[in-house]
Design a protein around this motif. Structure first.
Motif, mmCIF file in Angstrom:
data_model
loop_
_atom_site.group_PDB
_atom_site.id
_atom_site.type_symbol
_atom_site.label_atom_id
_atom_site.label_comp_id
_atom_site.label_asym_id
_atom_site.label_seq_id
_atom_site.Cartn_x
_atom_site.Cartn_y
_atom_site.Cartn_z
ATOM 1 N N ALA A 288 46.374 51.919 40.120
ATOM 2 C CA ALA A 288 46.806 51.135 38.958
ATOM 3 C C ALA A 288 46.587 49.647 39.190
ATOM 4 N N GLU A 289 46.834 49.191 40.411
ATOM 5 C CA GLU A 289 46.608 47.778 40.720
ATOM 6 C C GLU A 289 45.132 47.421 40.556
ATOM 7 N N LEU A 290 44.266 48.298 41.015
ATOM 8 C CA LEU A 290 42.822 48.064 40.841
ATOM 9 C C LEU A 290 42.447 48.088 39.365
ATOM 10 N N ALA A 291 43.052 48.975 38.600
ATOM 11 C CA ALA A 291 42.737 49.064 37.173
ATOM 12 C C ALA A 291 43.091 47.773 36.438
ATOM 13 N N LEU A 292 44.098 47.049 36.907
ATOM 14 C CA LEU A 292 44.443 45.758 36.295
ATOM 15 C C LEU A 292 43.281 44.769 36.373
ATOM 16 N N CYS A 293 42.429 44.943 37.364
ATOM 17 C CA CYS A 293 41.289 44.047 37.557
ATOM 18 C C CYS A 293 40.196 44.270 36.506
ATOM 19 N N LEU A 294 40.281 45.350 35.771
ATOM 20 C CA LEU A 294 39.243 45.670 34.785
ATOM 21 C C LEU A 294 39.404 44.890 33.486
ATOM 22 N N THR A 295 40.570 44.336 33.265
ATOM 23 C CA THR A 295 40.838 43.691 31.982
ATOM 24 C C THR A 295 41.017 42.188 32.094
ATOM 25 N N GLN A 296 40.800 41.644 33.267
ATOM 26 C CA GLN A 296 41.073 40.226 33.484
ATOM 27 C C GLN A 296 39.786 39.411 33.611
ATOM 28 N N ASP A 297 39.803 38.230 32.996
ATOM 29 C CA ASP A 297 38.714 37.289 33.198
ATOM 30 C C ASP A 297 39.033 36.337 34.339
ATOM 31 N N ALA A 298 40.293 36.276 34.717
ATOM 32 C CA ALA A 298 40.699 35.406 35.814
ATOM 33 C C ALA A 298 41.236 36.285 36.940
ATOM 34 N N VAL A 299 42.472 36.098 37.309
ATOM 35 C CA VAL A 299 43.071 36.850 38.407
ATOM 36 C C VAL A 299 44.047 37.864 37.802
ATOM 37 N N PRO A 300 44.052 39.107 38.244
ATOM 38 C CA PRO A 300 43.351 39.671 39.401
ATOM 39 C C PRO A 300 41.921 40.111 39.088
ATOM 40 N N GLN A 301 41.111 40.066 40.129
ATOM 41 C CA GLN A 301 39.747 40.586 40.061
ATOM 42 C C GLN A 301 39.415 41.276 41.372
ATOM 43 N N SER B 46 39.297 41.576 46.840
ATOM 44 C CA SER B 46 40.017 41.242 45.613
ATOM 45 C C SER B 46 40.623 39.853 45.715
ATOM 46 N N ILE B 47 40.902 39.296 44.556
ATOM 47 C CA ILE B 47 41.763 38.128 44.433
ATOM 48 C C ILE B 47 42.903 38.563 43.518
ATOM 49 N N MET C 210 35.513 33.748 48.430
ATOM 50 C CA MET C 210 35.993 32.366 48.398
ATOM 51 C C MET C 210 35.197 31.573 47.352
ATOM 52 N N GLN C 211 33.902 31.836 47.256
ATOM 53 C CA GLN C 211 33.085 31.174 46.225
ATOM 54 C C GLN C 211 33.513 31.625 44.833
ATOM 55 N N GLN C 212 33.784 32.904 44.660
ATOM 56 C CA GLN C 212 34.252 33.410 43.373
ATOM 57 C C GLN C 212 35.576 32.743 42.987
ATOM 58 N N ALA C 213 36.469 32.592 43.951
ATOM 59 C CA ALA C 213 37.754 31.947 43.684
ATOM 60 C C ALA C 213 37.543 30.494 43.257
ATOM 61 N N ALA C 214 36.646 29.796 43.928
ATOM 62 C CA ALA C 214 36.365 28.403 43.561
ATOM 63 C C ALA C 214 35.820 28.330 42.137
ATOM 64 N N CYS D 24 43.632 28.746 52.668
ATOM 65 C CA CYS D 24 42.330 28.081 52.715
ATOM 66 C C CYS D 24 42.202 27.179 51.487
ATOM 67 N N GLN D 25 41.807 25.943 51.719
ATOM 68 C CA GLN D 25 41.518 25.024 50.634
ATOM 69 C C GLN D 25 40.062 25.267 50.204
ATOM 70 N N LEU D 26 39.855 25.437 48.911
ATOM 71 C CA LEU D 26 38.535 25.747 48.388
ATOM 72 C C LEU D 26 37.973 24.524 47.675
ATOM 73 N N VAL D 27 36.666 24.410 47.696
ATOM 74 C CA VAL D 27 35.979 23.352 46.969
ATOM 75 C C VAL D 27 35.047 24.022 45.992
ATOM 76 N N ALA D 28 35.205 23.727 44.722
ATOM 77 C CA ALA D 28 34.342 24.325 43.696
ATOM 78 C C ALA D 28 32.915 23.845 43.871
ATOM 79 N N SER D 29 31.980 24.744 43.735
ATOM 80 C CA SER D 29 30.569 24.384 43.845
ATOM 81 C C SER D 29 30.015 24.071 42.462
ATOM 82 N N GLY D 30 29.105 23.095 42.429
ATOM 83 C CA GLY D 30 28.404 22.753 41.195
ATOM 84 C C GLY D 30 29.302 22.152 40.201
#
Length: 157
Positions: free
Chosen positions: A38-51, A67-68, A106-110, A151-157
């Motif tokens: 069920a937790e994984l299924a929540l990732c199917l409907t989100q554009d943000a977190v969770p994924q 996952s995030i 980590m790149q996806q999270a950024a 971890c501190q992330l830096v957005a790319s681009g």
């Protein structure tokens, strides 16, 4: 190797939920295999977190996951989001894929405009430190000593 979003192959939940349950079920004694699914299924409907993402080999077979999540522990509710479900099938471990997978997530999270990401691990602190993660704290969690890292992330681009 290819990384795809779980939304592209939702039927993979039936394959990966048992992997996650077998690997981490002891840390979540209140959760069943159905809860992991069920937790994984929540990732199917989100554009943000969770994924969640799937790591595919050259033949298109799922060999890993990541996952995030909004939360990954019953404690530390003030910390969010979390890198979780970093899993590689045993036969593909030791080839550098874990590092590649974590870096990709980590790149996806950024890209999702996440500035700080958290995780917890029982025994992979050195692995994550090599990838830029830092100790947040240690705690006794569900009968196990775990290390919470950030971890501190830096957005790319």
């Amino acid at each position: 190797m290819q990384l795809i979003n779980l939304r592209q192959r939702p039927e993979a939940i039936k394959l990966i939920a048992p992997w996650h349950f077998a690997e981490w079920g002891a840390l979540f004694p209140e959760r069943s295999l159905a809860d992991f699914s069920a937790e994984l299924a929540l990732c199917l409907t989100q554009d943000a977190v969770p994924q969640s993402w799937l790591l595919l080999d050259a033949a298109g077979e799922v060999v890993g996951t990541g996952s995030i999540l909004v939360h990954d522990m019953t404690t530390n509710q003030e910390l969010s989001p979390w890198l979780a479900n970093i899993y590689l099938r045993p036969e593909v471990r030791g080839q550098g894929l874990g590092s590649w997978l974590v870096q990709q997530l980590m790149q996806q999270a950024a890209l999702l405009h996440i500035n700080t990401l958290y995780l917890f691990t029982e025994d992979q602190q050195a692995f994550y430190q090599r990838l830029g993660w830092q100790l947040h704290h240690t705690e006794w969690y569900e009968g196990h000593w775990v290390t919470v890292m950030q971890c501190q992330l830096v957005a790319s681009g």
